[in-house]
Scaffold this active site. Structure first.
Site, short mmCIF file in Angstrom:
data_model
loop_
_atom_site.label_atom_id
_atom_site.label_comp_id
_atom_site.label_asym_id
_atom_site.label_seq_id
_atom_site.Cartn_x
_atom_site.Cartn_y
_atom_site.Cartn_z
N ARG A 88 -16.10 10.95 -41.64
CA ARG A 88 -17.30 10.13 -41.58
C ARG A 88 -18.56 10.97 -41.69
O ARG A 88 -19.66 10.43 -41.59
CB ARG A 88 -17.33 9.41 -40.23
CG ARG A 88 -17.03 7.91 -40.30
CD ARG A 88 -17.07 7.42 -38.85
NE ARG A 88 -17.21 6.02 -38.70
CZ ARG A 88 -16.21 5.19 -38.39
NH1 ARG A 88 -14.98 5.62 -38.29
NH2 ARG A 88 -16.45 3.93 -38.17
N ARG A 155 -14.43 -6.04 -28.91
CA ARG A 155 -14.85 -4.66 -28.65
C ARG A 155 -16.28 -4.60 -28.11
O ARG A 155 -17.15 -5.32 -28.58
CB ARG A 155 -14.76 -3.84 -29.94
CG ARG A 155 -13.36 -3.36 -30.22
CD ARG A 155 -13.21 -2.79 -31.61
NE ARG A 155 -14.26 -1.87 -32.00
CZ ARG A 155 -14.29 -1.25 -33.18
NH1 ARG A 155 -13.32 -1.47 -34.06
NH2 ARG A 155 -15.26 -0.44 -33.49
#
Ligand code: ADP
Ligand code: ADP
Length: 208
Positions: A88, A155
């Site tokens: 990432r 989440r």
């Protein structure tokens, strides 16, 4: 098959990766899932990662690279892998290249799942996951069966504020790895807009 999935948060990487690993019988390595497991287990690394994840920020490179190195030491990765959510950042992509070079292997493909920012917030806010099976649902786009509704998890980083930070991190820190893989001739762009089945078909087309 050694492949990587890149794309903004909520692009559908997890959904598509789960389908592809069945097709190729390779392990699905999701750094997000590994961090969430460490948070749940309450390890010191999990506690550190949790602070960044809650805020929608990237976990520092040295922690993330260490986590992936450990996972790569496991024998099932010899057959190949599907990396979802890693690399990432440019340093992560460089660390991966170094590790593969040491092992004398090459990446086969990098799939970039493209979804415009304006669709991302809706996908993220409606996301729910099943802690028992790992299945990913969406309240509108992929509604879960009523009998499992009570056990589904939302989440804590799937909030509007955190998703805006995550999108910012994606554009600033992750997007620079796109030209890196493009220059190596490994990048395949896939349109992530459409039904999950349409996206799977587009991926299979790109992999031909
Ligand atoms: P998303 O839905 O954004 O694709 P993930 O489950 O892949 O989410 O990741 C959730 C969070 O875990 C990220 O916002 C980040 O805090 C952390 N994380 C996961 N993978 C990485 C990585 N490669 N580098 C740094 N942080 C990561
Ligand atoms: P990522 O791993 O890239 O963060 P997910 O696979 O978890 O993304 O998908 C994010 C949310 O969007 C989930 O709620 C999922 O059910 C939903 N989703 C996935 N693919 C599609 C699609 N093609 N169209 C609409 N919603 C989708």
């Amino acid at each position: 098959m050694r492949m990587i999935f890149i794309g903004p948060p909520g692009a559908g990487k997890g959904t598509q990766a789960a389908r592809l690993v069945n097709q190729f019988t390779i392990p699905h390595i999701s750094t997000g899932d590994m961090f969430r497991a460490a948070v749940k287990a309450g390890t010191p690394m999990g506690q550190e990662a949790d602070r960044y994840m809650k805020a929608g920020q990237l976990v520092p490179d040295e922690v993330t690279i260490g986590l992936v190195r450990e996972r790569f030491a496991e024998p099932d990765t010899q057959a190949g892998f599907m990396l979802d959510g890693f690399p990432r950042t440019v340093p992560q992509a460089e660390a991966l290249a170094e590790a593969l070079k040491t092992d004398g292997v090459n990446l086969d493909v990098v799939l970039l799942l493209e979804v415009p920012d304006e669709l991302i917030v809706e996908r993220i806010i409606g996301r729910r996951s099943d802690p028992e099976t790992g299945a990913i649902y969406h309240l509108t786009f992929n509604p879960p069966p009523a009998e499992i509704a009570d056990r589904l998890v939302h989440r804590k980083d799937d909030t509007e504020d955190a998703v805006r930070s995550r999108l910012e991190a994606y554009h600033k820190m992750t997007a620079p790895i796109i030209p890196f893989y493009e220059s190596l001739g490994l990048l395949k762009r896939v349109n992530g807009v459409g039904t999950p089945d349409e996206v799977t078909a587009a991926i299979n087309e790109a992999l031909k």
